[in-house]
Design a protein around this motif. Structure first.
Motif, PDB file in Angstrom:
ATOM      1  N   ASN A 456       7.476 -31.074 -16.934  1.00  0.00           N
ATOM      2  CA  ASN A 456       8.109 -30.689 -15.679  1.00  0.00           C
ATOM      3  C   ASN A 456       9.617 -30.902 -15.785  1.00  0.00           C
ATOM      4  O   ASN A 456      10.103 -31.534 -16.734  1.00  0.00           O
ATOM      5  N   PRO A 457      10.400 -30.366 -14.845  1.00  0.00           N
ATOM      6  CA  PRO A 457      11.860 -30.456 -14.976  1.00  0.00           C
ATOM      7  C   PRO A 457      12.404 -31.856 -15.179  1.00  0.00           C
ATOM      8  O   PRO A 457      13.278 -32.074 -16.019  1.00  0.00           O
ATOM      9  N   GLN A 458      11.895 -32.827 -14.424  1.00  0.00           N
ATOM     10  CA  GLN A 458      12.418 -34.182 -14.575  1.00  0.00           C
ATOM     11  C   GLN A 458      12.047 -34.776 -15.926  1.00  0.00           C
ATOM     12  O   GLN A 458      12.868 -35.420 -16.588  1.00  0.00           O
ATOM     13  N   ALA A 459      10.815 -34.555 -16.348  1.00  0.00           N
ATOM     14  CA  ALA A 459      10.385 -35.063 -17.654  1.00  0.00           C
ATOM     15  C   ALA A 459      11.151 -34.385 -18.787  1.00  0.00           C
ATOM     16  O   ALA A 459      11.507 -35.014 -19.789  1.00  0.00           O
ATOM     17  N   ALA A 460      11.410 -33.085 -18.643  1.00  0.00           N
ATOM     18  CA  ALA A 460      12.159 -32.354 -19.668  1.00  0.00           C
ATOM     19  C   ALA A 460      13.561 -32.912 -19.827  1.00  0.00           C
ATOM     20  O   ALA A 460      14.120 -32.925 -20.937  1.00  0.00           O
TER      21      ALA A 460
END
Length: 534
Positions: A456-460
């Motif tokens: 997901n965006p935050q994990a990326a």
């Protein structure tokens, strides 16, 4: 939504919203963009508001006197805007050498190029905005006029810049910087309120005149007069003749997704070239030796080719199409072996920065980036205006045979790059990782985190990063897996672990679910990043 996987411990969760979203590196700037969305503005208005606010709220990375690039998705099409300015018409290699320089200096008026950022705000507003420009700039004007408390990351870089400028900027043309950014004889402390009334008035005049005063009015006169008085090359005619350029974005298809960048003179093509080399490989795990080794090798090859061949597109020997061709990608992919290599450029076939992302409930999305370069830029501030001039001309070469050789009216190789992802005819969304030559490296890592590893965006954004520096030298973050760092070293990579997370860029992402319209945003945990949404 496909991208909701989160295997990494995060300092914050991915933000989900429906009506609008702004992601950037400074919380008050993100909220300024959100304020404009709530007033009825669209994603383009929000991007302008956020960008202008960042010149006040994060002056260590950008300013009114810098450049900007944008990728805008609206009404089913992606548009590209290149608002980088050229070298002054009176400058030349010989003229710089006659002043005693064997390379372009970093500070002072010599490396100053025409500022493009105000033209980007006006052009985007005229073409796609819903609200008057003066209304969109109001949050930035208010922060400049009334002041705001300095945030932690901002305070750190401000103090560092002050110490450097105090040592290196001792002549008269630099006094405006100290008057503006160190009014108490020092950098403002974290939590201390700083204001810039001159900055506020400049923004107000830009808003009221649609940018005309900056290029063809009173502000242009002030810039030109100061430049002339202190031996600079920038003249009023350079400002008057400047216009931003609408350009066709370039792309590569990576595993069914189109990855888009602004074409040269920007370095975004480096990210595309690296992805083009890797698109036929299969990567099963993100945290594996094979993944990191091939990423690093592809990126270093793309970088040396970009540094050799990319400049103002009017003077480039090889076109973007040649550099992104299948033939060249296969040629360069074949160079990648089992051990780290010292990269050399291939032969193509003939043929200090802030980043923000915005989206609204109507489907508009913007990927926007602007910079003064190297923090505060040239160190020159036009007295009483808050305008810190960029030093983008430092990247020009004084070797007349170099692809990026200095020439009057020429645009230099540019580091700042916005990114965008689509699939088929649908937008996935804007992304970017600001930070000098880390930017295309960050773009490649974020795209692969998203597409290959479904983060997901935050994990990326939170996942450990690496940065190729030169030769075989690679920096890795302190939380990069130690066993993989050791394994990379055994393959010949010269691995250095660094504690400064700022070296690895500062990114933002907003993805849109094509079925529901739900927005999914992530922001940089390595700085004061914030996602504002409703």
């Amino acid at each position: 939504m496909d991208f909701l996987h989160n295997p990494y411990p995060s300092q914050r969760n991915t933000v989900l919203a429906k009506n609008g979203m702004v992601a950037t590196s400074q919380p008050l700037a993100a909220e300024a963009g959100l304020q404009i969305l709530r007033k009825g503005g669209n994603a383009i208005d929000a991007a302008i508001a956020t960008a202008a606010a960042l010149t006040v709220l994060e002056p260590t990375s950008n300013g009114i006197g810098g450049d900007a690039f944008a990728l805008v998705w609206t009404k089913g099409k992606l548009h590209g805007l290149n608002a980088s300015g050229p070298a002054p018409s009176s400058i030349s290699i010989d003229a710089v050498k006659e002043l005693g320089h064997n390379e372009m200096p970093k500070l002072g008026l010599i490396p100053v190029t025409v500022p493009g950022a105000p033209s980007a705000w006006a052009e985007l507003s005229n073409k796609f905005g819903k609200l008057p420009l003066i209304e969109v700039l109001e949050p930035a004007i208010q922060y400049a006029e009334e002041g705001y408390p300095v945030s932690p990351t901002l305070g750190k870089y401000w103090k560092s810049a002050y110490n450097a400028y105090k040592k290196n900027c001792t002549t008269e043309e630099f006094q405006g910087w100290f008057d503006t950014f160190a009014p108490e004889g020092r950098a403002p402390e974290i939590g201390e309120v700083w204001k810039s009334p001159g900055h506020a008035e400049t923004l107000r005049q830009i808003g009221l005149t649609g940018g005309e005063t900056f290029y063809r009015g009173d502000i242009a006169d002030k810039i030109a007069e100061f430049s002339q008085a202190h031996g600079g090359f920038l003249q009023k005619e350079d400002l008057a003749n400047y216009q931003p350029e609408w350009v066709d974005p370039i792309k590569v298809n990576y595993r069914g997704y189109d990855v888009w960048e602004i074409p040269p003179n920007g370095q975004g093509i480096a990210a595309l070239m690296a992805l083009n080399m890797l698109k036929d490989d299969v990567f099963h795990e993100r945290d594996s030796l094979e993944t990191y080794h091939k990423q690093i090798e592809a990126m270093k090859l793309a970088f040396v080719d970009t540094k050799k061949y990319v400049s103002d597109p009017k003077t480039m020997t090889y076109s973007s199409e040649a550099l992104l061709s299948e033939k060249f990608a296969k040629q360069r992919r074949a160079v990648i072996g089992d051990m780290a290599l010292t990269p050399e450029p291939g032969t193509p076939p003939k043929g200090g920065t802030v980043y923000l992302a915005t989206a609204d409930g109507e489907g508009n999305m913007v990927s926007f980036i602007q910079s003064n370069y190297m923090g505060f830029g040239s160190g020159v501030v036009i007295p009483g205006t808050g305008i810190g001039l960029q030093n983008r001309g430092h990247d020009f070469s004084l070797d007349p045979e170099h692809e990026n050789a200095l020439a009057p009216g020429k645009k230099t190789f540019h580091t700042i790059i916005p990114g965008f992802l689509t699939k088929g005819s649908e937008p996935v969304g804007p992304f970017g990782v600001m930070g000098g030559y880390m930017q295309p490296q960050g773009h490649m890592q974020v795209v692969m985190n998203t597409v290959d590893f479904h983060l997901n965006p935050q994990a990326a954004l939170d996942a450990p990063r690496w940065q190729w520096m030169e030769g075989k030298k690679v920096l890795v973050e302190h939380h990069f897996p130690l066993h993989l760092a050791q394994a990379l070293a055994r393959k010949g990579h010269e691995i250095q672990i660094t504690l400064d997370g700022g070296a690895f860029g500062r990114g933002q992402i907003i993805w849109r679910d094509p079925k529901t319209g739900v927005l999914c945003g992530g922001t940089e945990s390595r700085t004061d990043g914030h996602v504002a949404a409703f």
